[in-house]
Design a protein around this motif. Structure first.
Motif, PDB file in Angstrom:
ATOM      1  N   ALA A  54     -53.314 -60.144  -3.049  1.00 25.88           N
ATOM      2  CA  ALA A  54     -53.978 -60.544  -4.290  1.00 25.88           C
ATOM      3  C   ALA A  54     -53.093 -60.323  -5.502  1.00 25.88           C
ATOM      4  O   ALA A  54     -53.243 -60.995  -6.529  1.00 25.88           O
ATOM      5  N   LYS A  55     -52.151 -59.384  -5.388  1.00 22.07           N
ATOM      6  CA  LYS A  55     -51.256 -59.087  -6.510  1.00 22.07           C
ATOM      7  C   LYS A  55     -49.844 -59.599  -6.258  1.00 22.07           C
ATOM      8  O   LYS A  55     -48.942 -59.329  -7.068  1.00 22.07           O
ATOM      9  N   ASP A  56     -49.635 -60.301  -5.143  1.00 21.86           N
ATOM     10  CA  ASP A  56     -48.279 -60.770  -4.796  1.00 21.86           C
ATOM     11  C   ASP A  56     -47.277 -59.627  -4.923  1.00 21.86           C
ATOM     12  O   ASP A  56     -46.197 -59.771  -5.509  1.00 21.86           O
ATOM     13  N   THR A  57     -47.637 -58.523  -4.360  1.00 19.95           N
ATOM     14  CA  THR A  57     -46.819 -57.315  -4.466  1.00 19.95           C
ATOM     15  C   THR A  57     -46.516 -56.777  -3.076  1.00 19.95           C
ATOM     16  O   THR A  57     -47.382 -56.782  -2.194  1.00 19.95           O
ATOM     17  N   VAL A  58     -45.288 -56.321  -2.909  1.00 15.80           N
ATOM     18  CA  VAL A  58     -44.879 -55.703  -1.652  1.00 15.80           C
ATOM     19  C   VAL A  58     -44.416 -54.279  -1.946  1.00 15.80           C
ATOM     20  O   VAL A  58     -43.854 -54.008  -3.001  1.00 15.80           O
ATOM     21  N   TYR A  59     -44.709 -53.393  -1.011  1.00 14.90           N
ATOM     22  CA  TYR A  59     -44.348 -51.997  -1.149  1.00 14.90           C
ATOM     23  C   TYR A  59     -43.446 -51.567   0.012  1.00 14.90           C
ATOM     24  O   TYR A  59     -43.532 -52.126   1.116  1.00 14.90           O
ATOM     25  N   LEU A  60     -42.635 -50.574  -0.243  1.00 12.67           N
ATOM     26  CA  LEU A  60     -41.853 -49.958   0.825  1.00 12.67           C
ATOM     27  C   LEU A  60     -42.021 -48.452   0.702  1.00 12.67           C
ATOM     28  O   LEU A  60     -41.496 -47.835  -0.228  1.00 12.67           O
ATOM     29  N   GLN A  61     -42.780 -47.881   1.631  1.00  9.73           N
ATOM     30  CA  GLN A  61     -42.957 -46.430   1.677  1.00  9.73           C
ATOM     31  C   GLN A  61     -41.832 -45.858   2.522  1.00  9.73           C
ATOM     32  O   GLN A  61     -41.697 -46.206   3.700  1.00  9.73           O
ATOM     33  N   MET A  62     -41.028 -45.002   1.927  1.00  6.44           N
ATOM     34  CA  MET A  62     -39.877 -44.447   2.609  1.00  6.44           C
ATOM     35  C   MET A  62     -40.076 -42.942   2.787  1.00  6.44           C
ATOM     36  O   MET A  62     -40.145 -42.208   1.793  1.00  6.44           O
ATOM     37  N   ASN A  63     -40.184 -42.519   4.019  1.00  8.82           N
ATOM     38  CA  ASN A  63     -40.368 -41.114   4.343  1.00  8.82           C
ATOM     39  C   ASN A  63     -39.156 -40.587   5.107  1.00  8.82           C
ATOM     40  O   ASN A  63     -38.362 -41.367   5.631  1.00  8.82           O
ATOM     41  N   SER A  64     -39.042 -39.289   5.165  1.00 12.48           N
ATOM     42  CA  SER A  64     -37.942 -38.643   5.902  1.00 12.48           C
ATOM     43  C   SER A  64     -36.593 -39.243   5.513  1.00 12.48           C
ATOM     44  O   SER A  64     -35.778 -39.599   6.373  1.00 12.48           O
ATOM     45  N   LEU A  65     -36.384 -39.363   4.243  1.00  8.83           N
ATOM     46  CA  LEU A  65     -35.169 -40.013   3.753  1.00  8.83           C
ATOM     47  C   LEU A  65     -33.924 -39.218   4.129  1.00  8.83           C
ATOM     48  O   LEU A  65     -33.937 -37.982   4.175  1.00  8.83           O
ATOM     49  N   LYS A  66     -32.866 -39.960   4.394  1.00 10.24           N
ATOM     50  CA  LYS A  66     -31.580 -39.390   4.775  1.00 10.24           C
ATOM     51  C   LYS A  66     -30.517 -39.801   3.758  1.00 10.24           C
ATOM     52  O   LYS A  66     -30.653 -40.837   3.098  1.00 10.24           O
ATOM     53  N   PRO A  67     -29.449 -39.026   3.640  1.00 13.65           N
ATOM     54  CA  PRO A  67     -28.381 -39.419   2.708  1.00 13.65           C
ATOM     55  C   PRO A  67     -27.847 -40.827   2.983  1.00 13.65           C
ATOM     56  O   PRO A  67     -27.482 -41.545   2.039  1.00 13.65           O
ATOM     57  N   GLU A  68     -27.855 -41.249   4.241  1.00 10.39           N
ATOM     58  CA  GLU A  68     -27.357 -42.588   4.560  1.00 10.39           C
ATOM     59  C   GLU A  68     -28.299 -43.697   4.115  1.00 10.39           C
ATOM     60  O   GLU A  68     -27.959 -44.879   4.215  1.00 10.39           O
ATOM     61  N   ASP A  69     -29.477 -43.341   3.616  1.00 10.11           N
ATOM     62  CA  ASP A  69     -30.377 -44.338   3.037  1.00 10.11           C
ATOM     63  C   ASP A  69     -30.003 -44.651   1.586  1.00 10.11           C
ATOM     64  O   ASP A  69     -30.583 -45.557   0.975  1.00 10.11           O
ATOM     65  N   THR A  70     -29.054 -43.908   1.045  1.00  8.10           N
ATOM     66  CA  THR A  70     -28.626 -44.143  -0.335  1.00  8.10           C
ATOM     67  C   THR A  70     -28.051 -45.541  -0.483  1.00  8.10           C
ATOM     68  O   THR A  70     -27.135 -45.932   0.251  1.00  8.10           O
ATOM     69  N   VAL A  81     -40.027 -68.149 -10.384  1.00  6.69           N
ATOM     70  CA  VAL A  81     -40.586 -66.930  -9.813  1.00  6.69           C
ATOM     71  C   VAL A  81     -39.699 -65.749 -10.193  1.00  6.69           C
ATOM     72  O   VAL A  81     -38.483 -65.814 -10.048  1.00  6.69           O
ATOM     73  N   GLN A  82     -40.335 -64.718 -10.674  1.00  2.00           N
ATOM     74  CA  GLN A  82     -39.586 -63.491 -10.982  1.00  2.00           C
ATOM     75  C   GLN A  82     -40.089 -62.352 -10.112  1.00  2.00           C
ATOM     76  O   GLN A  82     -41.284 -62.273  -9.802  1.00  2.00           O
ATOM     77  N   LEU A  83     -39.164 -61.513  -9.688  1.00  6.61           N
ATOM     78  CA  LEU A  83     -39.496 -60.341  -8.889  1.00  6.61           C
ATOM     79  C   LEU A  83     -39.119 -59.101  -9.687  1.00  6.61           C
ATOM     80  O   LEU A  83     -37.982 -58.972 -10.123  1.00  6.61           O
ATOM     81  N   GLN A  84     -40.075 -58.220  -9.855  1.00  5.98           N
ATOM     82  CA  GLN A  84     -39.857 -56.991 -10.613  1.00  5.98           C
ATOM     83  C   GLN A  84     -40.010 -55.808  -9.664  1.00  5.98           C
ATOM     84  O   GLN A  84     -41.109 -55.508  -9.202  1.00  5.98           O
ATOM     85  N   ALA A  85     -38.894 -55.138  -9.400  1.00  2.48           N
ATOM     86  CA  ALA A  85     -38.897 -53.997  -8.495  1.00  2.48           C
ATOM     87  C   ALA A  85     -38.896 -52.690  -9.278  1.00  2.48           C
ATOM     88  O   ALA A  85     -38.337 -52.613 -10.375  1.00  2.48           O
ATOM     89  N   SER A  86     -39.503 -51.686  -8.686  1.00  2.00           N
ATOM     90  CA  SER A  86     -39.529 -50.364  -9.317  1.00  2.00           C
ATOM     91  C   SER A  86     -39.708 -49.303  -8.253  1.00  2.00           C
ATOM     92  O   SER A  86     -40.036 -49.606  -7.095  1.00  2.00           O
ATOM     93  N   GLY A  87     -39.491 -48.044  -8.649  1.00  2.00           N
ATOM     94  CA  GLY A  87     -39.780 -46.937  -7.751  1.00  2.00           C
ATOM     95  C   GLY A  87     -38.584 -46.199  -7.208  1.00  2.00           C
ATOM     96  O   GLY A  87     -38.746 -45.209  -6.502  1.00  2.00           O
ATOM     97  N   GLY A  88     -37.384 -46.648  -7.505  1.00  2.00           N
ATOM     98  CA  GLY A  88     -36.211 -45.934  -7.008  1.00  2.00           C
ATOM     99  C   GLY A  88     -36.040 -44.604  -7.717  1.00  2.00           C
ATOM    100  O   GLY A  88     -36.760 -44.265  -8.648  1.00  2.00           O
ATOM    101  N   GLY A  89     -35.049 -43.843  -7.263  1.00  2.00           N
ATOM    102  CA  GLY A  89     -34.793 -42.566  -7.895  1.00  2.00           C
ATOM    103  C   GLY A  89     -33.943 -41.667  -7.035  1.00  2.00           C
ATOM    104  O   GLY A  89     -33.351 -42.102  -6.041  1.00  2.00           O
ATOM    105  N   LEU A  90     -33.895 -40.389  -7.421  1.00  2.00           N
ATOM    106  CA  LEU A  90     -33.125 -39.380  -6.709  1.00  2.00           C
ATOM    107  C   LEU A  90     -34.087 -38.468  -5.963  1.00  2.00           C
ATOM    108  O   LEU A  90     -35.060 -37.967  -6.541  1.00  2.00           O
ATOM    109  N   VAL A  91     -33.822 -38.241  -4.693  1.00  2.00           N
ATOM    110  CA  VAL A  91     -34.691 -37.385  -3.873  1.00  2.00           C
ATOM    111  C   VAL A  91     -33.833 -36.614  -2.883  1.00  2.00           C
ATOM    112  O   VAL A  91     -32.747 -37.070  -2.497  1.00  2.00           O
ATOM    113  N   GLN A  92     -34.301 -35.447  -2.500  1.00  2.00           N
ATOM    114  CA  GLN A  92     -33.584 -34.658  -1.496  1.00  2.00           C
ATOM    115  C   GLN A  92     -33.860 -35.200  -0.103  1.00  2.00           C
ATOM    116  O   GLN A  92     -34.895 -35.837   0.141  1.00  2.00           O
TER     117      GLN A  92
END
Length: 120
Positions: free
Chosen positions: A73-89, A1-12
């Motif tokens: 159906a796609k064996d996919t999980v999402y994480l919606q992150m709102n109101s991000l804080k510097p401590e979430d880095t 089984v392989q897990l492919q993650a994506s979506g990270g980045g830099l945000v204010q």
């Protein structure tokens, strides 16, 4: 089984990001999937998990700001992150508890990690 993650980045601070993690392979069924994170100098900690039955669990620090969801159906999980804080880095890791369809043995798999940086 392989897990492919994506979506990270830099945000204010106050911004949003959405992480995705897709599982692939054969002869498995997913029991649960989740996200963990590790900041420099810290231990890896749970962020959120979801089971095949739809139950969810969140770290107190992200409750009300993050939402975990699955597309079975796609064996996919999402994480919606709102109101991000510097401590979430941190580096965010996807994880899956899977059951081998033949042996019924359970295994834990980890994705490669994706960096999330929240600037103040």
């Amino acid at each position: 089984v392989q897990l492919q993650a994506s979506g990270g980045g830099l945000v204010q601070a106050g911004g949003s990001l959405r992480l995705s993690c897709a599982a692939s392979g054969s002869r498995f069924s997913i029991v649960a999937m989740g996200w963990y994170r590790q900041a420099p100098g810290n231990q890896r900690e749970l962020v959120a998990t979801t089971t095949s039955g739809g139950s969810t669990n969140y770290a107190d620090s992200v409750k009300g700001r993050f939402t975990i969801s699955r597309e079975n159906a796609k064996d996919t999980v999402y994480l919606q992150m709102n109101s991000l804080k510097p401590e979430d880095t941190a580096v965010y890791y996807c994880s899956a508890l899977v059951e081998d369809s033949t042996t019924r043995a359970e295994y834990v798999y980890w994705g490669q990690g994706t960096q999330v940086t929240v600037s103040s």
